[in-house]
Design an enzyme around this catalytic site. Structure first.
Site, PDB file in Angstrom:
ATOM      1  N   LYS A 229       0.920  -0.957  -0.060  1.00 38.27           N
ATOM      2  CA  LYS A 229      -0.445   0.208  -0.588  1.00 38.27           C
ATOM      3  C   LYS A 229       0.982   1.108  -0.395  1.00 38.27           C
ATOM      4  O   LYS A 229       1.663   1.741   1.098  1.00 38.27           O
ATOM      5  CB  LYS A 229      -1.301  -0.156   1.351  1.00 38.27           C
ATOM      6  CG  LYS A 229      -2.301   0.504   1.082  1.00 38.27           C
ATOM      7  CD  LYS A 229      -2.058   2.206   0.380  1.00 38.27           C
ATOM      8  CE  LYS A 229      -1.749   2.644   1.609  1.00 38.27           C
ATOM      9  NZ  LYS A 229      -2.466   4.823   1.569  1.00 38.27           N
TER      10      LYS A 229
ATOM     11  N   GLU B  52       9.855   1.210  10.245  1.00 39.85           N
ATOM     12  CA  GLU B  52      10.872   2.223  11.020  1.00 39.85           C
ATOM     13  C   GLU B  52      10.056   3.890  10.399  1.00 39.85           C
ATOM     14  O   GLU B  52       9.707   4.522  10.099  1.00 39.85           O
ATOM     15  CB  GLU B  52      11.648   2.561   9.022  1.00 39.85           C
ATOM     16  CG  GLU B  52      12.917   2.610   9.488  1.00 39.85           C
ATOM     17  CD  GLU B  52      12.776   3.997   8.613  1.00 39.85           C
ATOM     18  OE1 GLU B  52      12.735   4.619   9.283  1.00 39.85           O
ATOM     19  OE2 GLU B  52      12.431   4.165   7.374  1.00 39.85           O
TER      20      GLU B  52
ATOM     21  N   CYS C  52      13.612  11.229   6.879  1.00 40.67           N
ATOM     22  CA  CYS C  52      13.211   9.968   8.107  1.00 40.67           C
ATOM     23  C   CYS C  52      14.907  10.182   9.534  1.00 40.67           C
ATOM     24  O   CYS C  52      15.268  10.702  10.328  1.00 40.67           O
ATOM     25  CB  CYS C  52      12.808   8.891   8.629  1.00 40.67           C
ATOM     26  SG  CYS C  52      13.512   7.782   7.725  1.00 40.67           S
TER      27      CYS C  52
ATOM     28  N   GLU D  95      10.515  16.085  14.545  1.00 41.39           N
ATOM     29  CA  GLU D  95      10.175  15.507  13.588  1.00 41.39           C
ATOM     30  C   GLU D  95       9.670  16.470  12.405  1.00 41.39           C
ATOM     31  O   GLU D  95       8.889  16.759  12.726  1.00 41.39           O
ATOM     32  CB  GLU D  95       9.826  14.305  12.793  1.00 41.39           C
ATOM     33  CG  GLU D  95      10.196  14.209  11.866  1.00 41.39           C
ATOM     34  CD  GLU D  95      10.267  12.794  11.526  1.00 41.39           C
ATOM     35  OE1 GLU D  95      11.282  11.907  11.091  1.00 41.39           O
ATOM     36  OE2 GLU D  95       9.142  12.033  11.527  1.00 41.39           O
TER      37      GLU D  95
END
Length: 513
Positions: A185, A259, A293, A394
């Protein structure tokens, strides 16, 4: 740079075929550099997810795919790698027009990394210990014992919009290498290259081994994670969504690899070679407009070097060219969407409110020929405290926080003072000093005098809330297999078997009598 892009249509890819969504609905994919629609994609539903999972289940249960020998599987993986090379131009183009990644980066890093990944998996799978023989033990008695590694079954992969081709491959390649089937997906912003990759892979595998269903995460992603016939879920994305996936997967106790986010510390020591460390640190944070990331978004600088380092960072940042991703001269492309642009700019405003000093960037950028694009100027803050919002959350944009430190002890303490632990870095001329610091940093990967240098034979994943498990290398094969212990007794006499002595000792005595 003005481009006129033909709008293409992509169905879903299920059971080796292009198929429309059961609802007949589609959604648009937009170029983040221009805001123009570049493709329409079939919008999957829970019904389509069910079709894809059942196709994957059938391919796993009813074909010889899972029992293919490692040597033959290696041949297949190498063939996929060569097919990616043959279709590199189309893959790079689809990636650039949907993700906003520069064509220069995609062509020189992403495509090559993807090819190398499949080739690396081909090499590793031939040496991987699918069967291990244990030594014959004195207790509980002589026996042949084997440990077998077997494929898990049907895997679900949910991938992000920042590096769609590479990150999909990180999940697909080890799944195929170990005999699993998979349903992917992709993020709704960037499904194009993943759909094309699935078509390429389908040329070499049985129908149902590779499937792609595109659509909204709340419906398609959750249906995939909750599906009772899915055995494993691999996800790359935000920590917030990762928590949700863990909760959903727990309903059927699925194997998960996550992750997740990062707020990676980058420590500049006082003996660092600034000719390398300055551009290296900017590469660490501004590559792909900071939408990675593992980006080094917190730069720790010694007090005595602070002013010089900031001056050089700002000067070099101002030379970076912001532009259309398809222009080879472009250094910095757009962020993925208007929403992401607004998010990044809101963090910049938060940094100002909390007292950080904006020394570079900090605003949206209008690029000629890219009207409607979502660009943010590379941004640098100084006077950042490690507990500020811009240093702890983040941002996923081109924003660097420069943080002073007095000594290495303070730098390491601040580096580890975060909920994340994905990556970290150290710049120094003294490698032994760097190794000592690397051992104290709570991060899954530590770069020394470098950044973003991921190897396909090395593990990638995070500590703390940056995830669970590892991707790439032999370590990723561990994540796509399950262990089976097979025991065969070598004791022929009934009376000498330990279990007989424990439970049937009286019977044994009676037989002797």
């Amino acid at each position: 740079m003005t481009t006129h892009v033909q709008v293409h249509h992509f169905p879903l890819f299920i059971d080796g075929q292009w198929q429309p969504a059961s609802s007949g609905e589609t959604f648009n994919v937009y170029n983040p550099a221009t805001g123009e629609a570049v493709a329409t994609v079939a919008k999957a539903t829970a019904e389509d997810v069910d079709r894809a999972v059942k196709a994957a289940r059938k391919a796993f249960d009813e074909t010889d795919w899972k029992t293919m020998k490692p040597k033959e599987r290696a041949r297949l993986l190498n063939a996929i790698a060569q097919a990616v090379v043959a279709n590199a131009q189309e893959l790079a183009y689809l990636e650039a027009i949907s993700s906003g990644g520069t064509i220069r980066r995609i062509s020189s890093i992403d495509i090559l990394q993807t090819v190398d990944l499949f080739q690396t998996m081909a090499n590793i799978v031939q040496e991987y210990p699918f069967s291990e023989t244990l030594p014959i033990p004195p207790f509980p008695g002589p026996a042949h014992n084997f440990v077998w590694r077997e494929p898990i079954g049907v895997c679900a992969a949910i991938t992000p919009w920042n590096l769609p081709l590479m990150i999909a491959s990180w999940k697909i390649a080890p799944a195929l290498a170990t005999g699993n089937t998979i349903v992917v997906k992709p993020a709704s912003y960037t499904p194009l290259s993943t759909l094309k990759l699935a078509e390429i892979i389908s040329w070499f595998v049985p129908p149902g081994v590779i499937n792609v269903v595109a659509g909204p995460g709340a419906e398609v992603g959750e249906a995939l994670v909750r599906h009772p016939q899915v055995d494993k879920v691999a996800f790359t994305g935000s920590t917030e969504v990762g928590r949700r996936i863990m909760a959903l997967a727990s309903e059927t106790v699925k194997n998960v690899t996550l992750e997740l986010g990062g707020k990676s510390p980058n420590i500049l020591l006082d003996d660092a070679d600034l000719e390398i460390a300055i551009p290296g640190s900017l590469f660490g944070v501004f590559l792909h407009s900071g939408q990675l990331c593992e980006s080094g978004t917190r730069l720790f600088v010694p007090d005595r070097m602070h002013d010089e380092v900031v001056e050089r960072l700002v000067a070099l940042t101002k030379t970076l060219q912001i532009g259309h991703p398809l222009d080879p001269a472009t250094d910095i492309g757009p962020v993925i969407s208007k929403r992401q642009q607004e998010t990044v700019l809101s963090y910049i405003e938060a940094g100002k409110r909390e007292g950080a000093t904006l020394v570079c960037g900090g605003h949206a950028v209008d690029v000629p020929g890219c009207e409607g694009g979502h660009f943010v100027a590379p941004t640098i803050f100084t006077n950042v405290k490690n507990d500020m919002k811009i240093a702890q959350e983040e941002i996923f944009g081109p924003v660097l926080s420069v943080i002073r430190y007095h000594d290495v002890e303070e730098a390491v303490a601040m580096a580890n003072d975060t909920i994340y632990g994905l990556a970290a870095g150290v710049w120094t001329r003294d490698v032994n000093k760097a190794y000592a610091i690397a051992g104290r940093l709570r991060a899954g990967v530590v770069w020394i005098n470098d950044w973003h240098m991921l190897r396909n034979d090395a593990p990638f994943g995070g500590y703390k809330q940056s995830g669970i498990g590892r991707e790439m290398g032999k370590y990723s094969l561990d994540a796509y297999t399950q262990l089976k212990h097979v025991h065969t007794s070598m004791v022929p006499e009934l009376e000498k078997r330990k279990w007989y002595q424990v439970l049937f000792s009286k019977l044994g005595a009676m037989r002797k009598a």
